[in-house]
Scaffold this motif. Structure first.
Motif, PDB file in Angstrom:
ATOM      1  N   ARG A 232      -5.171  -8.104  31.153  1.00 42.84           N
ATOM      2  CA  ARG A 232      -3.693  -8.724  31.510  1.00 42.84           C
ATOM      3  C   ARG A 232      -3.506  -9.384  30.385  1.00 42.84           C
ATOM      4  N   SER A 234      -0.609 -11.874  28.322  1.00 41.43           N
ATOM      5  CA  SER A 234       0.178 -12.838  28.542  1.00 41.43           C
ATOM      6  C   SER A 234       0.691 -13.707  27.212  1.00 41.43           C
ATOM      7  N   SER A 236       1.796 -17.356  25.254  1.00 43.84           N
ATOM      8  CA  SER A 236       1.971 -18.686  25.503  1.00 43.84           C
ATOM      9  C   SER A 236       3.196 -19.196  25.463  1.00 43.84           C
ATOM     10  N   GLU A 240       6.981 -18.108  22.821  1.00 42.14           N
ATOM     11  CA  GLU A 240       7.809 -17.268  23.545  1.00 42.14           C
ATOM     12  C   GLU A 240       9.265 -17.486  22.694  1.00 42.14           C
ATOM     13  N   LEU A 273       5.960  -8.345  28.827  1.00 40.16           N
ATOM     14  CA  LEU A 273       4.992  -9.503  29.176  1.00 40.16           C
ATOM     15  C   LEU A 273       5.389 -10.170  30.217  1.00 40.16           C
ATOM     16  N   PRO A 274       4.443 -11.020  30.982  1.00 36.95           N
ATOM     17  CA  PRO A 274       3.169 -10.549  31.044  1.00 36.95           C
ATOM     18  C   PRO A 274       2.799  -9.022  31.641  1.00 36.95           C
ATOM     19  N   THR A 276      -0.186  -5.883  32.796  1.00 40.69           N
ATOM     20  CA  THR A 276      -1.644  -5.244  32.849  1.00 40.69           C
ATOM     21  C   THR A 276      -1.535  -3.973  32.294  1.00 40.69           C
ATOM     22  N   GLU A 332      -8.447 -11.047  30.514  1.00 41.04           N
ATOM     23  CA  GLU A 332      -7.549 -11.997  30.186  1.00 41.04           C
ATOM     24  C   GLU A 332      -7.383 -12.112  28.802  1.00 41.04           C
ATOM     25  N   ARG A 334      -4.356 -14.077  26.140  1.00 42.15           N
ATOM     26  CA  ARG A 334      -3.357 -15.011  25.916  1.00 42.15           C
ATOM     27  C   ARG A 334      -3.096 -14.945  24.438  1.00 42.15           C
ATOM     28  N   ASP A 336      -1.639 -16.827  21.704  1.00 39.72           N
ATOM     29  CA  ASP A 336      -1.446 -18.135  21.421  1.00 39.72           C
ATOM     30  C   ASP A 336      -1.701 -18.656  20.201  1.00 39.72           C
TER      31      ASP A 336
END
Length: 340
Positions: A232, A234, A236, A240, A273-274, A276, A332, A334, A336
């Motif tokens: 998954r 994603s 931050s 963005e 995004l997000p 899987t 997961e 992320r 960032d």
């Protein structure tokens, strides 16, 4: 007006008939760029309800054209130049009457036959603007965008596919395109879901349902081979504002042995995004280095504005840290951090 369209349609049909044979060899499996002419050709020649669309695994352009291919070659007095003349006539007519949605749609399909997907994209854009609630038209538009971008179903193409399904959740071509896009991302579960939805479309041609079932069975068999992990990914909220929807996202698995050679790689765009995604043994980059060869791995995700696989300053990164492949359900990640 009706007489004009009858004349143009007759000219296009005649010219199309003489160029059909060279295009009926079918695309090479796995080659995304071959579908421009085939898609436009089939859309132009037969009713949409009769098409077997985008059904071969891994190739969104693979149209089932058995009936057309089995038809005897016909001699025809018209030539491809006749079609060029008809298309030019149609384009000129639309300059004088730019609010004719039917005309723009016909022009777009004609450009696809002539292997001019860039021109087809613009014509479809005009047609969709005039007829925004036509899901089939949007699915054709998505095909043209992909054709103009080397078969890439991500980014703008994906958005148009989604908009077609938002209008009509049972639009066959949009479902088949969505399934192929998911398969290209190695999202086998997602591809299967779209093919299952396609199978349940009312009044679906039997051959389309049969091919969808075959795709589902083969995809399940492929997914069952070797090790795999779902990730998954994603972005931050802080990062963005620093990315574009078309920026490339690489998601890849690394072995816990210090090597930076990925065990498996998945590619998508920021607009998705997000998301899987699935990484598995079928994505191995080198012999002898597969996910199933390691019990401990890490998953990294990186946004690359340049689209290059090699990390560069300014790229945005995220990592799962070391995880056990055996116990991982969904990892997961992320994004960032920024590469310095």
């Amino acid at each position: 007006m009706m007489a004009f369209w009858l004349i143009v349609a007759a000219m296009l049909t005649g010219a199309l008939a003489c160029i059909v044979p060279p295009l009926l060899h079918g695309p090479t499996p796995g080659r995304g760029t071959s579908h421009a002419a085939l898609a436009g050709l089939l859309i132009a020649l037969v009713p949409a309800s009769a098409l077997t669309l985008y059904m071969r695994i891994g190739d969104p352009a693979a149209l089932a054209i058995q009936e057309a291919a089995s038809a005897p070659t016909r001699e025809h007095a018209d030539t491809p130049a006749s079609m060029e003349a008809a298309v030019s006539l149609l384009a000129a007519r639309l300059q004088r009457d730019p609010n004719d949605a039917q005309g723009w749609s016909m022009l777009a399909r004609s450009y696809m036959v002539l292997d001019r997907p860039g021109d087809a994209t613009e014509a479809y854009r005009r047609a969709v603007a005039l007829n925004p609630r036509d899901a089939e038209l949007r699915a054709d538009y998505a095909d043209a965008i992909a054709s103009a971008n080397d078969g890439n179903l991500d980014g703008a193409t994906s958005k148009v596919i989604e908009s077609a399904l938002a209008i009509d959740a049972n639009q066959p071509k949009a479902l088949a395109l969505a399934a192929s896009a998911a398969f290209d991302r190695r999202d086998f579960a997602g591809a299967i879901r779209y093919w299952e939805r396609l199978m349940n479309v009312p009044d679906l041609a039997p051959e389309i349902g049969q091919q969808a079932r075959k795709n589902i069975d083969e995809t399940r068999a492929l997914a069952a081979k070797g090790a795999s992990v779902n990730v998954r990914v994603s972005l931050s909220a802080e990062l963005e504002k620093r990315v574009r929807p078309t920026d490339t996202v690489f998601v890849y698995a690394l072995a816990d042995d210090g090597s930076r050679m990925p065990l498996a790689v998945q590619r998508l765009s920021v607009s998705q995004l997000p998301a899987t995604v699935r990484l598995d043994d079928s994505m191995s980059m080198t012999p002898g280095r597969r996910l199933s060869d390691f019990s401990r791995i890490s998953i990294d995700a990186r946004v690359s504005a340049s689209g290059q696989a090699r990390p560069a300053s300014g790229d945005m990164m995220g990592s799962s840290g070391i995880v056990s492949l055996e116990g991982a359900k969904v990892v997961e990640v992320r994004i960032d951090d920024v590469v310095r």
